[in-house]
Write an enzyme that holds these catalytic residues in place. Structure first.
Site, short mmCIF file in Angstrom:
data_model
loop_
_atom_site.label_atom_id
_atom_site.label_comp_id
_atom_site.label_asym_id
_atom_site.label_seq_id
_atom_site.Cartn_x
_atom_site.Cartn_y
_atom_site.Cartn_z
CD GLN A 133 -2.63 1.09 2.67
OE1 GLN A 133 -2.18 0.53 3.66
NE2 GLN A 133 -3.83 1.64 2.66
CE1 TYR A 135 -3.95 3.89 -0.70
CE2 TYR A 135 -5.24 4.58 1.19
CZ TYR A 135 -5.17 4.05 -0.08
OH TYR A 135 -6.32 3.67 -0.71
CB SER A 136 1.68 6.95 5.26
OG SER A 136 0.47 6.64 5.92
CD GLU A 250 -5.17 -0.07 6.16
OE1 GLU A 250 -4.01 -0.29 6.49
OE2 GLU A 250 -5.56 1.02 5.70
CB SER A 385 -3.90 7.71 14.57
OG SER A 385 -4.71 8.87 14.43
CD GLU A 387 -4.99 9.81 18.88
OE1 GLU A 387 -4.59 9.55 20.03
OE2 GLU A 387 -4.55 9.22 17.85
#
Length: 404
Positions: A133, A135-136, A250, A385, A387
Protein backbone atom coordinates in the site's frame (compact mmCIF):
# COMPACT_ATOMS: atom_id res chain seq x y z
CA UNK A 1 -40.89 -27.89 1.84
CA UNK A 2 -40.93 -24.11 2.31
CA UNK A 3 -38.32 -21.83 0.74
CA UNK A 4 -36.70 -21.28 4.15
CA UNK A 5 -36.55 -25.01 4.83
CA UNK A 6 -35.07 -25.62 1.37
CA UNK A 7 -32.41 -22.98 2.05
CA UNK A 8 -31.51 -24.53 5.39
CA UNK A 9 -31.37 -27.99 3.83
CA UNK A 10 -29.08 -26.78 1.03
CA UNK A 11 -26.88 -25.09 3.61
CA UNK A 12 -26.50 -28.33 5.58
CA UNK A 13 -25.60 -30.17 2.38
CA UNK A 14 -22.92 -27.56 1.74
CA UNK A 15 -21.69 -27.91 5.33
CA UNK A 16 -21.23 -31.64 4.88
CA UNK A 17 -19.37 -31.10 1.60
CA UNK A 18 -17.13 -28.42 3.12
CA UNK A 19 -16.39 -30.55 6.18
CA UNK A 20 -15.44 -33.55 4.06
CA UNK A 21 -13.23 -31.47 1.76
CA UNK A 22 -11.44 -29.75 4.63
CA UNK A 23 -10.75 -33.02 6.42
CA UNK A 24 -9.32 -34.48 3.21
CA UNK A 25 -7.16 -31.50 2.29
CA UNK A 26 -6.08 -29.55 5.40
CA UNK A 27 -2.61 -30.67 6.65
CA UNK A 28 -2.78 -31.42 10.42
CA UNK A 29 0.72 -29.95 10.80
CA UNK A 30 -0.75 -26.49 10.14
CA UNK A 31 -3.48 -26.71 12.77
CA UNK A 32 -3.89 -23.51 14.80
CA UNK A 33 -1.96 -21.30 12.43
CA UNK A 34 -3.18 -17.70 12.18
CA UNK A 35 -3.27 -14.68 9.86
CA UNK A 36 -1.35 -15.05 6.65
CA UNK A 37 -0.01 -11.56 6.18
CA UNK A 38 3.60 -11.49 4.95
CA UNK A 39 5.95 -12.07 7.83
CA UNK A 40 9.53 -11.08 8.53
CA UNK A 41 10.85 -13.76 6.18
CA UNK A 42 8.19 -13.34 3.53
CA UNK A 43 5.30 -15.67 2.69
CA UNK A 44 5.32 -19.15 4.26
CA UNK A 45 7.26 -21.46 1.91
CA UNK A 46 6.81 -24.81 3.69
CA UNK A 47 5.68 -27.82 1.64
CA UNK A 48 2.49 -28.38 3.67
CA UNK A 49 1.55 -24.73 3.39
CA UNK A 50 2.18 -24.81 -0.35
CA UNK A 51 -0.07 -27.82 -0.84
CA UNK A 52 -2.80 -26.26 1.30
CA UNK A 53 -2.62 -22.97 -0.58
CA UNK A 54 -2.84 -24.72 -3.93
CA UNK A 55 -5.89 -26.70 -2.83
CA UNK A 56 -7.72 -23.65 -1.45
CA UNK A 57 -6.84 -21.56 -4.50
CA UNK A 58 -8.30 -24.22 -6.81
CA UNK A 59 -11.61 -24.03 -4.91
CA UNK A 60 -11.54 -20.23 -4.73
CA UNK A 61 -12.19 -20.53 -1.00
CA UNK A 62 -9.47 -18.08 0.00
CA UNK A 63 -11.87 -15.44 -1.32
CA UNK A 64 -15.12 -17.38 -0.90
CA UNK A 65 -17.64 -14.69 -1.89
CA UNK A 66 -15.68 -13.23 -4.81
CA UNK A 67 -17.10 -13.84 -8.33
CA UNK A 68 -16.22 -17.16 -9.96
CA UNK A 69 -15.29 -15.51 -13.27
CA UNK A 70 -12.15 -14.17 -11.56
CA UNK A 71 -11.39 -17.38 -9.66
CA UNK A 72 -13.32 -16.64 -6.47
CA UNK A 73 -15.51 -19.13 -4.67
CA UNK A 74 -18.84 -17.59 -5.66
CA UNK A 75 -20.37 -18.57 -2.32
CA UNK A 76 -23.22 -16.77 -0.63
CA UNK A 77 -22.59 -14.95 2.64
CA UNK A 78 -24.29 -17.79 4.54
CA UNK A 79 -22.19 -20.44 2.81
CA UNK A 80 -19.02 -18.46 3.54
CA UNK A 81 -20.01 -18.29 7.19
CA UNK A 82 -20.53 -22.07 7.28
CA UNK A 83 -17.16 -22.59 5.62
CA UNK A 84 -15.49 -20.44 8.28
CA UNK A 85 -17.25 -22.37 11.01
CA UNK A 86 -16.00 -25.66 9.62
CA UNK A 87 -12.46 -24.29 9.31
CA UNK A 88 -12.58 -23.10 12.91
CA UNK A 89 -13.78 -26.55 14.00
CA UNK A 90 -10.57 -28.25 12.86
CA UNK A 91 -8.16 -25.36 13.45
CA UNK A 92 -7.79 -24.52 9.76
CA UNK A 93 -7.19 -21.09 8.22
CA UNK A 94 -7.19 -19.42 4.84
CA UNK A 95 -3.71 -19.52 3.27
CA UNK A 96 -4.73 -16.85 0.77
CA UNK A 97 -4.24 -13.50 2.47
CA UNK A 98 -2.35 -10.25 2.49
CA UNK A 99 -3.38 -6.80 1.36
CA UNK A 100 -4.64 -8.06 -1.96
CA UNK A 101 -7.39 -10.01 -0.23
CA UNK A 102 -8.05 -7.69 2.68
CA UNK A 103 -7.99 -4.32 0.93
CA UNK A 104 -7.12 -4.03 -2.73
CA UNK A 105 -9.16 -6.88 -4.22
CA UNK A 106 -12.54 -5.77 -2.78
CA UNK A 107 -11.80 -2.21 -3.88
CA UNK A 108 -10.86 -3.23 -7.42
CA UNK A 109 -14.02 -5.31 -7.70
CA UNK A 110 -16.00 -2.11 -7.03
CA UNK A 111 -14.00 0.46 -8.98
CA UNK A 112 -11.77 -1.35 -11.45
CA UNK A 113 -12.37 -1.80 -15.17
CA UNK A 114 -13.18 -5.27 -16.48
CA UNK A 115 -9.69 -5.45 -17.98
CA UNK A 116 -8.10 -4.57 -14.63
CA UNK A 117 -10.19 -7.16 -12.77
CA UNK A 118 -9.25 -9.91 -15.23
CA UNK A 119 -5.58 -8.96 -14.99
CA UNK A 120 -5.18 -8.60 -11.22
CA UNK A 121 -7.91 -10.48 -9.33
CA UNK A 122 -6.89 -14.07 -10.35
CA UNK A 123 -3.37 -13.60 -8.97
CA UNK A 124 -4.79 -12.43 -5.64
CA UNK A 125 -7.25 -15.33 -5.51
CA UNK A 126 -4.46 -17.85 -6.08
CA UNK A 127 -2.12 -16.17 -3.61
CA UNK A 128 0.54 -15.80 -6.32
CA UNK A 129 0.73 -11.99 -6.36
CA UNK A 130 1.46 -9.85 -3.29
CA UNK A 131 0.42 -6.23 -2.95
CA UNK A 132 1.61 -3.35 -0.81
CA UNK A 133 0.00 0.00 0.00
CA UNK A 134 1.48 3.33 -1.10
CA UNK A 135 -0.44 5.82 1.03
CA UNK A 136 1.43 7.55 3.87
CA UNK A 137 4.34 9.90 3.19
CA UNK A 138 6.86 11.60 5.54
CA UNK A 139 4.74 14.76 5.39
CA UNK A 140 1.34 13.13 4.92
CA UNK A 141 0.34 10.69 7.63
CA UNK A 142 -2.85 11.50 9.49
CA UNK A 143 -3.46 14.26 6.94
CA UNK A 144 -3.14 11.82 4.04
CA UNK A 145 -4.63 14.24 1.51
CA UNK A 146 -1.46 16.36 1.82
CA UNK A 147 0.50 13.70 -0.10
CA UNK A 148 3.00 15.04 -2.61
CA UNK A 149 4.16 12.04 -4.68
CA UNK A 150 3.96 13.48 -8.18
CA UNK A 151 2.38 11.70 -11.13
CA UNK A 152 2.85 13.57 -14.40
CA UNK A 153 1.08 12.80 -17.68
CA UNK A 154 3.73 12.11 -20.33
CA UNK A 155 1.38 11.37 -23.18
CA UNK A 156 1.59 7.58 -23.50
CA UNK A 157 2.46 6.95 -19.82
CA UNK A 158 2.63 8.50 -16.35
CA UNK A 159 5.91 9.45 -14.69
CA UNK A 160 5.99 9.07 -10.90
CA UNK A 161 8.43 10.71 -8.46
CA UNK A 162 8.15 10.77 -4.68
CA UNK A 163 8.41 8.81 -1.45
CA UNK A 164 6.07 6.63 0.61
CA UNK A 165 6.58 5.55 4.23
CA UNK A 166 5.39 2.61 6.37
CA UNK A 167 4.87 0.50 3.23
CA UNK A 168 4.03 -2.87 4.81
CA UNK A 169 5.69 -5.83 3.09
CA UNK A 170 7.08 -3.72 0.25
CA UNK A 171 10.29 -5.78 0.19
CA UNK A 172 8.22 -8.81 -0.88
CA UNK A 173 5.48 -7.16 -2.91
CA UNK A 174 4.95 -7.58 -6.65
CA UNK A 175 2.62 -4.58 -7.01
CA UNK A 176 1.69 -1.42 -5.14
CA UNK A 177 -1.71 0.32 -5.07
CA UNK A 178 -0.71 3.93 -4.68
CA UNK A 179 -2.24 7.35 -4.14
CA UNK A 180 -0.46 9.98 -6.24
CA UNK A 181 -0.77 13.71 -6.86
CA UNK A 182 -2.02 14.48 -10.38
CA UNK A 183 -3.23 18.03 -9.75
CA UNK A 184 -1.28 20.44 -7.51
CA UNK A 185 -4.00 23.10 -7.52
CA UNK A 186 -6.49 20.98 -5.52
CA UNK A 187 -6.11 18.89 -2.37
CA UNK A 188 -8.55 15.96 -2.24
CA UNK A 189 -9.67 16.42 -5.85
CA UNK A 190 -6.08 16.30 -7.14
CA UNK A 191 -5.34 12.70 -6.10
CA UNK A 192 -5.43 9.63 -8.33
CA UNK A 193 -5.34 5.88 -7.62
CA UNK A 194 -2.50 4.19 -9.53
CA UNK A 195 -1.16 0.62 -9.74
CA UNK A 196 2.63 0.39 -9.85
CA UNK A 197 4.71 -2.68 -10.71
CA UNK A 198 7.31 -2.91 -7.92
CA UNK A 199 9.83 -4.33 -10.37
CA UNK A 200 9.73 -1.17 -12.46
CA UNK A 201 13.03 0.72 -12.88
CA UNK A 202 13.27 3.54 -10.35
CA UNK A 203 11.48 1.76 -7.47
CA UNK A 204 13.64 1.43 -4.34
CA UNK A 205 12.60 -0.20 -1.06
CA UNK A 206 14.33 0.20 2.31
CA UNK A 207 13.03 -1.84 5.30
CA UNK A 208 12.59 0.03 8.61
CA UNK A 209 13.55 -1.70 11.86
CA UNK A 210 10.92 -1.20 14.56
CA UNK A 211 11.12 -1.26 18.35
CA UNK A 212 9.97 -4.90 18.23
CA UNK A 213 13.13 -5.79 16.30
CA UNK A 214 11.19 -6.64 13.13
CA UNK A 215 11.03 -4.82 9.80
CA UNK A 216 7.52 -5.29 8.40
CA UNK A 217 7.39 -1.67 7.18
CA UNK A 218 9.51 0.05 4.56
CA UNK A 219 10.42 3.34 2.96
CA UNK A 220 9.59 3.26 -0.75
CA UNK A 221 11.12 5.66 -3.25
CA UNK A 222 9.90 6.35 -6.80
CA UNK A 223 12.41 7.99 -9.14
CA UNK A 224 11.19 8.61 -12.70
CA UNK A 225 9.05 5.48 -12.61
CA UNK A 226 7.12 4.94 -15.83
CA UNK A 227 3.59 3.62 -15.30
CA UNK A 228 1.26 2.60 -18.16
CA UNK A 229 -1.92 4.67 -18.30
CA UNK A 230 -3.99 1.50 -18.15
CA UNK A 231 -2.91 1.22 -14.49
CA UNK A 232 -5.06 4.19 -13.46
CA UNK A 233 -8.05 2.95 -11.45
CA UNK A 234 -11.14 5.12 -11.77
CA UNK A 235 -11.04 8.63 -13.23
CA UNK A 236 -8.05 10.95 -13.17
CA UNK A 237 -8.15 13.00 -9.94
CA UNK A 238 -10.83 10.66 -8.58
CA UNK A 239 -8.53 8.63 -6.35
CA UNK A 240 -9.58 10.09 -2.99
CA UNK A 241 -12.98 8.42 -3.10
CA UNK A 242 -11.42 5.07 -4.03
CA UNK A 243 -8.70 5.50 -1.42
CA UNK A 244 -11.23 6.14 1.34
CA UNK A 245 -13.21 3.07 0.35
CA UNK A 246 -10.09 0.94 0.52
CA UNK A 247 -9.38 2.27 4.02
CA UNK A 248 -12.78 0.99 5.14
CA UNK A 249 -11.84 -2.48 3.95
CA UNK A 250 -8.46 -2.12 5.69
CA UNK A 251 -10.02 -1.10 9.02
CA UNK A 252 -12.48 -3.96 8.76
CA UNK A 253 -9.55 -6.35 8.29
CA UNK A 254 -7.45 -4.86 11.10
CA UNK A 255 -10.41 -4.73 13.43
CA UNK A 256 -11.45 -8.32 12.78
CA UNK A 257 -8.39 -9.70 14.57
CA UNK A 258 -7.55 -9.35 18.25
CA UNK A 259 -3.77 -9.69 18.49
CA UNK A 260 -0.94 -7.79 20.09
CA UNK A 261 1.43 -10.43 21.40
CA UNK A 262 1.19 -13.92 22.73
CA UNK A 263 1.54 -15.75 19.44
CA UNK A 264 3.86 -18.72 19.22
CA UNK A 265 6.35 -18.73 16.36
CA UNK A 266 3.96 -21.03 14.50
CA UNK A 267 1.23 -18.41 14.74
CA UNK A 268 -0.98 -20.11 17.35
CA UNK A 269 -2.54 -17.81 19.94
CA UNK A 270 -2.32 -19.04 23.55
CA UNK A 271 -5.21 -18.66 25.97
CA UNK A 272 -4.60 -16.16 28.77
CA UNK A 273 -5.84 -18.45 31.53
CA UNK A 274 -3.58 -21.30 30.36
CA UNK A 275 -0.54 -19.01 30.37
CA UNK A 276 -1.46 -17.67 33.82
CA UNK A 277 -1.77 -21.17 35.28
CA UNK A 278 1.58 -22.18 33.77
CA UNK A 279 3.41 -19.21 35.29
CA UNK A 280 1.45 -18.55 38.48
CA UNK A 281 -0.14 -21.86 39.35
CA UNK A 282 -3.69 -22.60 40.53
CA UNK A 283 -5.46 -23.50 43.78
CA UNK A 284 -6.99 -26.87 44.62
CA UNK A 285 -10.08 -25.94 42.58
CA UNK A 286 -8.04 -25.12 39.47
CA UNK A 287 -8.50 -21.37 39.83
CA UNK A 288 -5.86 -18.66 39.74
CA UNK A 289 -5.04 -17.61 43.28
CA UNK A 290 -4.93 -13.92 42.32
CA UNK A 291 -8.64 -13.05 42.15
CA UNK A 292 -7.98 -9.55 40.77
CA UNK A 293 -5.91 -10.94 37.90
CA UNK A 294 -8.54 -13.61 37.31
CA UNK A 295 -11.19 -10.94 36.94
CA UNK A 296 -9.07 -8.93 34.50
CA UNK A 297 -8.41 -12.00 32.36
CA UNK A 298 -12.10 -12.88 32.26
CA UNK A 299 -12.99 -9.29 31.38
CA UNK A 300 -10.54 -9.27 28.46
CA UNK A 301 -11.78 -12.63 27.21
CA UNK A 302 -15.39 -11.47 27.42
CA UNK A 303 -14.55 -8.30 25.50
CA UNK A 304 -12.69 -10.31 22.87
CA UNK A 305 -15.55 -12.78 22.43
CA UNK A 306 -18.19 -10.05 22.20
CA UNK A 307 -15.98 -8.19 19.74
CA UNK A 308 -15.50 -11.22 17.49
CA UNK A 309 -19.25 -11.89 17.40
CA UNK A 310 -19.92 -8.24 16.57
CA UNK A 311 -17.36 -8.30 13.76
CA UNK A 312 -18.87 -11.47 12.31
CA UNK A 313 -22.33 -9.87 12.33
CA UNK A 314 -21.04 -6.66 10.79
CA UNK A 315 -19.19 -8.54 8.04
CA UNK A 316 -22.32 -10.54 7.22
CA UNK A 317 -24.41 -7.36 7.08
CA UNK A 318 -21.83 -5.60 4.91
CA UNK A 319 -21.97 -8.40 2.32
CA UNK A 320 -25.72 -7.97 2.06
CA UNK A 321 -25.60 -4.19 1.73
CA UNK A 322 -22.94 -1.92 0.29
CA UNK A 323 -19.82 -3.31 1.94
CA UNK A 324 -18.09 -1.92 5.05
CA UNK A 325 -19.19 1.40 6.49
CA UNK A 326 -17.83 4.00 8.88
CA UNK A 327 -18.57 1.46 11.62
CA UNK A 328 -15.24 -0.15 10.71
CA UNK A 329 -13.62 2.72 12.62
CA UNK A 330 -15.34 1.48 15.79
CA UNK A 331 -14.12 -2.06 15.12
CA UNK A 332 -10.60 -0.89 14.46
CA UNK A 333 -10.37 1.05 17.72
CA UNK A 334 -12.07 -1.65 19.80
CA UNK A 335 -9.97 -4.46 18.35
CA UNK A 336 -6.74 -2.52 18.89
CA UNK A 337 -7.59 -1.77 22.51
CA UNK A 338 -8.54 -5.36 23.34
CA UNK A 339 -5.40 -6.70 21.69
CA UNK A 340 -3.12 -4.29 23.52
CA UNK A 341 -4.77 -5.10 26.86
CA UNK A 342 -4.22 -8.78 26.18
CA UNK A 343 -0.54 -8.25 25.40
CA UNK A 344 -0.09 -6.20 28.59
CA UNK A 345 -1.71 -8.99 30.63
CA UNK A 346 0.58 -11.61 29.08
CA UNK A 347 3.73 -9.67 29.91
CA UNK A 348 2.47 -9.00 33.44
CA UNK A 349 1.63 -12.67 33.98
CA UNK A 350 5.10 -13.73 32.89
CA UNK A 351 6.74 -11.44 35.47
CA UNK A 352 10.51 -11.32 35.04
CA UNK A 353 10.16 -13.83 32.20
CA UNK A 354 8.29 -11.11 30.35
CA UNK A 355 11.33 -8.86 30.22
CA UNK A 356 13.38 -10.92 27.78
CA UNK A 357 14.70 -9.56 24.53
CA UNK A 358 17.29 -12.15 23.52
CA UNK A 359 19.55 -14.81 25.01
CA UNK A 360 19.35 -18.40 26.22
CA UNK A 361 17.73 -17.44 29.52
CA UNK A 362 14.30 -17.15 27.87
CA UNK A 363 12.18 -19.48 25.77
CA UNK A 364 11.41 -18.52 22.17
CA UNK A 365 7.75 -18.09 23.07
CA UNK A 366 8.68 -15.65 25.84
CA UNK A 367 10.82 -13.63 23.45
CA UNK A 368 8.07 -13.67 20.81
CA UNK A 369 5.55 -12.46 23.40
CA UNK A 370 7.67 -9.47 24.40
CA UNK A 371 8.30 -8.50 20.79
CA UNK A 372 4.62 -8.98 19.97
CA UNK A 373 3.68 -6.73 22.91
CA UNK A 374 5.93 -3.98 21.58
CA UNK A 375 4.84 -4.49 17.98
CA UNK A 376 1.19 -4.30 19.03
CA UNK A 377 1.68 -0.72 20.19
CA UNK A 378 1.47 0.29 16.53
CA UNK A 379 -2.07 -1.03 16.06
CA UNK A 380 -3.57 2.23 17.34
CA UNK A 381 -1.48 4.14 14.80
CA UNK A 382 -1.44 2.30 11.48
CA UNK A 383 -4.56 2.00 9.35
CA UNK A 384 -5.57 5.42 10.64
CA UNK A 385 -4.69 6.46 14.18
CA UNK A 386 -6.99 6.05 17.18
CA UNK A 387 -7.72 9.79 17.09
CA UNK A 388 -8.53 9.76 13.36
CA UNK A 389 -11.01 6.93 13.92
CA UNK A 390 -12.63 8.86 16.77
CA UNK A 391 -13.08 11.82 14.44
CA UNK A 392 -14.74 9.59 11.84
CA UNK A 393 -17.01 8.06 14.49
CA UNK A 394 -18.02 11.47 15.85
CA UNK A 395 -18.81 12.93 12.43
CA UNK A 396 -20.17 10.07 10.34
CA UNK A 397 -21.85 7.93 12.98
CA UNK A 398 -22.79 10.27 15.84
CA UNK A 399 -23.49 13.22 13.55
CA UNK A 400 -21.40 15.65 15.58
CA UNK A 401 -20.08 18.76 13.88
CA UNK A 402 -17.03 20.87 14.54
CA UNK A 403 -17.76 24.11 16.34
CA UNK A 404 -15.41 27.03 16.23
Amino acid sequence: MSAAEKLDSDLEIFRAEARRWLEENFPPSLKGRGGMMIGEDGPDASADFGRWKKAVAAKGWGTPTWPTQYGGGGLTARQARVLQQEMNRIGAFSPIGGMGVMMFGPTLLEYGSEQQKKKHIPGIVKGDVWWCQGYSEPGAGSDLASLRTQCVDKGDHFLVNGQKIWTSGAQFADWCFCLVRTDNTKKHEGISFLLIDMKSPGVEVRPIQLISGNSPFCETFFTDVKVPKENLVGPLNGGWTIGKRLLQFERQGIGSGVGGGGLSRGGEQRQLHDVAKAYLGADDKGRLTDSELRARIVSNQMDARAFILTVQRAMTESKGNQGPSAATSIMKNAGSRIGQERAELLVEIMGSRGLGWEGEGFTQTELDTVRGWLGGKATTIYGGSFEIQNNIISKRILGLLDHQ
